[in-house]
Write a protein that holds these residues in place. Structure first.
Motif, PDB file in Angstrom:
ATOM      1  N   TRP A  36       0.832  -1.211   0.000  1.00 34.13           N
ATOM      2  CA  TRP A  36       0.000   0.000   0.000  1.00 34.13           C
ATOM      3  C   TRP A  36       0.866   1.261   0.000  1.00 34.13           C
ATOM      4  O   TRP A  36       0.550   2.251  -0.669  1.00 34.13           O
ATOM      5  CB  TRP A  36      -0.921   0.008   1.222  1.00 34.13           C
ATOM      6  N   ALA A  37       1.946   1.221   0.778  1.00 36.01           N
ATOM      7  CA  ALA A  37       2.837   2.386   0.831  1.00 36.01           C
ATOM      8  C   ALA A  37       3.456   2.669  -0.532  1.00 36.01           C
ATOM      9  O   ALA A  37       3.549   3.827  -0.948  1.00 36.01           O
ATOM     10  CB  ALA A  37       3.924   2.153   1.875  1.00 36.01           C
ATOM     11  N   LEU A  38       3.864   1.609  -1.228  1.00 35.61           N
ATOM     12  CA  LEU A  38       4.435   1.790  -2.568  1.00 35.61           C
ATOM     13  C   LEU A  38       3.407   2.398  -3.510  1.00 35.61           C
ATOM     14  O   LEU A  38       3.720   3.319  -4.285  1.00 35.61           O
ATOM     15  CB  LEU A  38       4.925   0.443  -3.108  1.00 35.61           C
ATOM     16  N   PHE A  39       2.166   1.900  -3.417  1.00 34.83           N
ATOM     17  CA  PHE A  39       1.096   2.425  -4.277  1.00 34.83           C
ATOM     18  C   PHE A  39       0.872   3.918  -4.017  1.00 34.83           C
ATOM     19  O   PHE A  39       0.846   4.737  -4.942  1.00 34.83           O
ATOM     20  CB  PHE A  39      -0.190   1.642  -4.013  1.00 34.83           C
ATOM     21  N   LEU A  43       1.650   7.397  -6.107  1.00 37.54           N
ATOM     22  CA  LEU A  43       0.501   8.259  -6.372  1.00 37.54           C
ATOM     23  C   LEU A  43       0.791   9.717  -6.029  1.00 37.54           C
ATOM     24  O   LEU A  43       0.408  10.631  -6.776  1.00 37.54           O
ATOM     25  CB  LEU A  43      -0.698   7.745  -5.566  1.00 37.54           C
ATOM     26  N   ILE A  44       1.452   9.949  -4.897  1.00 40.25           N
ATOM     27  CA  ILE A  44       1.660  11.333  -4.446  1.00 40.25           C
ATOM     28  C   ILE A  44       3.025  11.891  -4.838  1.00 40.25           C
ATOM     29  O   ILE A  44       3.297  13.067  -4.598  1.00 40.25           O
ATOM     30  CB  ILE A  44       1.474  11.462  -2.915  1.00 40.25           C
ATOM     31  N   MET A  45       3.859  11.058  -5.471  1.00 39.43           N
ATOM     32  CA  MET A  45       5.196  11.535  -5.833  1.00 39.43           C
ATOM     33  C   MET A  45       5.195  12.769  -6.747  1.00 39.43           C
ATOM     34  O   MET A  45       6.008  13.668  -6.552  1.00 39.43           O
ATOM     35  CB  MET A  45       5.998  10.400  -6.470  1.00 39.43           C
ATOM     36  N   PRO A  46       4.285  12.856  -7.759  1.00 37.77           N
ATOM     37  CA  PRO A  46       4.295  14.071  -8.593  1.00 37.77           C
ATOM     38  C   PRO A  46       4.062  15.348  -7.789  1.00 37.77           C
ATOM     39  O   PRO A  46       4.647  16.391  -8.085  1.00 37.77           O
ATOM     40  CB  PRO A  46       3.138  13.829  -9.578  1.00 37.77           C
ATOM     41  N   VAL A  47       3.224  15.258  -6.748  1.00 38.78           N
ATOM     42  CA  VAL A  47       2.950  16.447  -5.927  1.00 38.78           C
ATOM     43  C   VAL A  47       4.192  16.828  -5.135  1.00 38.78           C
ATOM     44  O   VAL A  47       4.553  18.013  -5.050  1.00 38.78           O
ATOM     45  CB  VAL A  47       1.754  16.193  -4.981  1.00 38.78           C
ATOM     46  N   THR A  48       4.864  15.842  -4.549  1.00 35.36           N
ATOM     47  CA  THR A  48       6.087  16.142  -3.791  1.00 35.36           C
ATOM     48  C   THR A  48       7.187  16.680  -4.712  1.00 35.36           C
ATOM     49  O   THR A  48       7.914  17.600  -4.341  1.00 35.36           O
ATOM     50  CB  THR A  48       6.599  14.885  -3.051  1.00 35.36           C
ATOM     51  N   ASN A 190       8.952   3.614 -15.508  1.00 33.80           N
ATOM     52  CA  ASN A 190       8.216   4.815 -15.932  1.00 33.80           C
ATOM     53  C   ASN A 190       6.774   4.481 -16.305  1.00 33.80           C
ATOM     54  O   ASN A 190       5.845   5.215 -15.957  1.00 33.80           O
ATOM     55  CB  ASN A 190       8.926   5.474 -17.122  1.00 33.80           C
ATOM     56  N   LYS A 191       6.581   3.351 -17.015  1.00 33.58           N
ATOM     57  CA  LYS A 191       5.228   2.951 -17.399  1.00 33.58           C
ATOM     58  C   LYS A 191       4.370   2.594 -16.187  1.00 33.58           C
ATOM     59  O   LYS A 191       3.206   2.979 -16.091  1.00 33.58           O
ATOM     60  CB  LYS A 191       5.287   1.758 -18.359  1.00 33.58           C
ATOM     61  N   ALA A 192       4.974   1.836 -15.233  1.00 33.16           N
ATOM     62  CA  ALA A 192       4.241   1.473 -14.005  1.00 33.16           C
ATOM     63  C   ALA A 192       3.866   2.713 -13.214  1.00 33.16           C
ATOM     64  O   ALA A 192       2.741   2.838 -12.716  1.00 33.16           O
ATOM     65  CB  ALA A 192       5.104   0.532 -13.157  1.00 33.16           C
ATOM     66  N   ASN A 193       4.779   3.639 -13.124  1.00 33.45           N
ATOM     67  CA  ASN A 193       4.545   4.902 -12.418  1.00 33.45           C
ATOM     68  C   ASN A 193       3.382   5.656 -13.084  1.00 33.45           C
ATOM     69  O   ASN A 193       2.477   6.159 -12.395  1.00 33.45           O
ATOM     70  CB  ASN A 193       5.821   5.733 -12.450  1.00 33.45           C
ATOM     71  N   TYR A 194       3.401   5.736 -14.397  1.00 35.62           N
ATOM     72  CA  TYR A 194       2.353   6.428 -15.142  1.00 35.62           C
ATOM     73  C   TYR A 194       0.991   5.790 -14.920  1.00 35.62           C
ATOM     74  O   TYR A 194      -0.018   6.461 -14.696  1.00 35.62           O
ATOM     75  CB  TYR A 194       2.706   6.452 -16.637  1.00 35.62           C
ATOM     76  N   VAL A 195       0.947   4.443 -14.995  1.00 36.19           N
ATOM     77  CA  VAL A 195      -0.310   3.721 -14.825  1.00 36.19           C
ATOM     78  C   VAL A 195      -0.903   3.970 -13.446  1.00 36.19           C
ATOM     79  O   VAL A 195      -2.099   4.241 -13.289  1.00 36.19           O
ATOM     80  CB  VAL A 195      -0.113   2.204 -15.072  1.00 36.19           C
ATOM     81  N   VAL A 196      -0.063   3.881 -12.396  1.00 33.45           N
ATOM     82  CA  VAL A 196      -0.534   4.093 -11.021  1.00 33.45           C
ATOM     83  C   VAL A 196      -1.088   5.503 -10.849  1.00 33.45           C
ATOM     84  O   VAL A 196      -2.165   5.702 -10.280  1.00 33.45           O
ATOM     85  CB  VAL A 196       0.604   3.813 -10.016  1.00 33.45           C
ATOM     86  N   GLN A 197      -0.362   6.497 -11.378  1.00 28.04           N
ATOM     87  CA  GLN A 197      -0.817   7.875 -11.226  1.00 28.04           C
ATOM     88  C   GLN A 197      -2.109   8.133 -12.008  1.00 28.04           C
ATOM     89  O   GLN A 197      -3.002   8.863 -11.541  1.00 28.04           O
ATOM     90  CB  GLN A 197       0.292   8.835 -11.672  1.00 28.04           C
ATOM     91  N   GLN A 198      -2.253   7.524 -13.188  1.00 26.08           N
ATOM     92  CA  GLN A 198      -3.503   7.659 -13.935  1.00 26.08           C
ATOM     93  C   GLN A 198      -4.661   6.996 -13.190  1.00 26.08           C
ATOM     94  O   GLN A 198      -5.776   7.492 -13.179  1.00 26.08           O
ATOM     95  CB  GLN A 198      -3.354   7.037 -15.339  1.00 26.08           C
ATOM     96  N   TYR A 199      -4.355   5.840 -12.559  1.00 20.13           N
ATOM     97  CA  TYR A 199      -5.381   5.129 -11.773  1.00 20.13           C
ATOM     98  C   TYR A 199      -5.870   6.000 -10.633  1.00 20.13           C
ATOM     99  O   TYR A 199      -7.055   6.123 -10.373  1.00 20.13           O
ATOM    100  CB  TYR A 199      -4.810   3.818 -11.240  1.00 20.13           C
TER     101      TYR A 199
END
Length: 199
Positions: A36-39, A43-48, A190-199
């Motif tokens: 959950w922490a990784l998810f 998710l919040i990494m772009p904001v930070t 990069n793709k996994a990061n993108y998918v999670v943030q879009q989700y």
């Protein structure tokens, strides 16, 4: 011998699979918060990162985002608790209607099917006993789930903080482990990061 070699490989793979599932089952109290922490970290990494680009120190940016997210989740839970309390307030009325329905059922059974009130009462009593046992098992499971949830809620923010704070170290270590597939692994992350943030 090729045949025995293949058999040993299959046996080794099966053993590894069983051990992996066993470790994940036993260590779910640690692994689940980490997942959950990784998810949420992704998710919040772009904001930070956005705050860091505006000269906010990384630790302050992470704590700020975590406080805002925690406050939002707390607000949602607060609203949901009002709904649950409203449902509990309606419980006596629901119980009264249920008792009335059971009384009507007894009358219909005696009138049309010739089943006595005593036999029906025994049947209902047996059913209620089974329901009570099921409810007790569910209560025990709920208490365990509540303990897991409290552990999850208390540990996940720490995991998120350290995952984001040391993200460069994790990323470099992961890339180093997959040094022969550096470009592919970079693209996959990069793709996994993108998918999670879009989700």
């Amino acid at each position: 011998q090729p045949y025995y070699s293949r058999t040993v490989n299959v046996a080794a793979l099966l053993l590894i699979a069983v051990l992996t599932v066993h470790i994940m089952s036993v260590g779910q109290l640690i692994l689940l918060p980490m997942a959950w922490a990784l998810f949420f970290a992704l998710l919040i990494m772009p904001v930070t990162q956005w705050l860091e680009n505006r000269k906010v120190p990384r630790s302050v940016a992470i704590i700020t985002v975590l406080v805002v997210v925690t406050a939002f989740v707390g607000f949602v839970l607060y609203i949901l608790s009002f709904q649950i309390l409203g449902l509990l307030r309606d419980a006596p009325a629901i119980t009264g209607k249920l008792n009335s329905w059971i009384g009507s059922l007894q009358e219909l059974a005696e009138e049309h099917l010739g089943i006595s009130n005593e036999a029906l009462a025994r049947q209902i009593s047996g059913s209620l006993s089974g329901m009570l046992n099921t409810a007790l098992v569910m209560l025990r499971n709920s208490i365990f789930s509540a303990f897991q949830t409290v552990t999850l809620i208390s540990v996940v923010p720490l995991y998120i903080f350290f995952m984001i704070y040391y993200r460069d170290l994790f990323y470099d270590g992961f890339i180093t482990l997959a040094k022969n597939y550096r470009a592919r692994v970079h693209d996959l992350i990069n793709k996994a990061n993108y998918v999670v943030q879009q989700y």
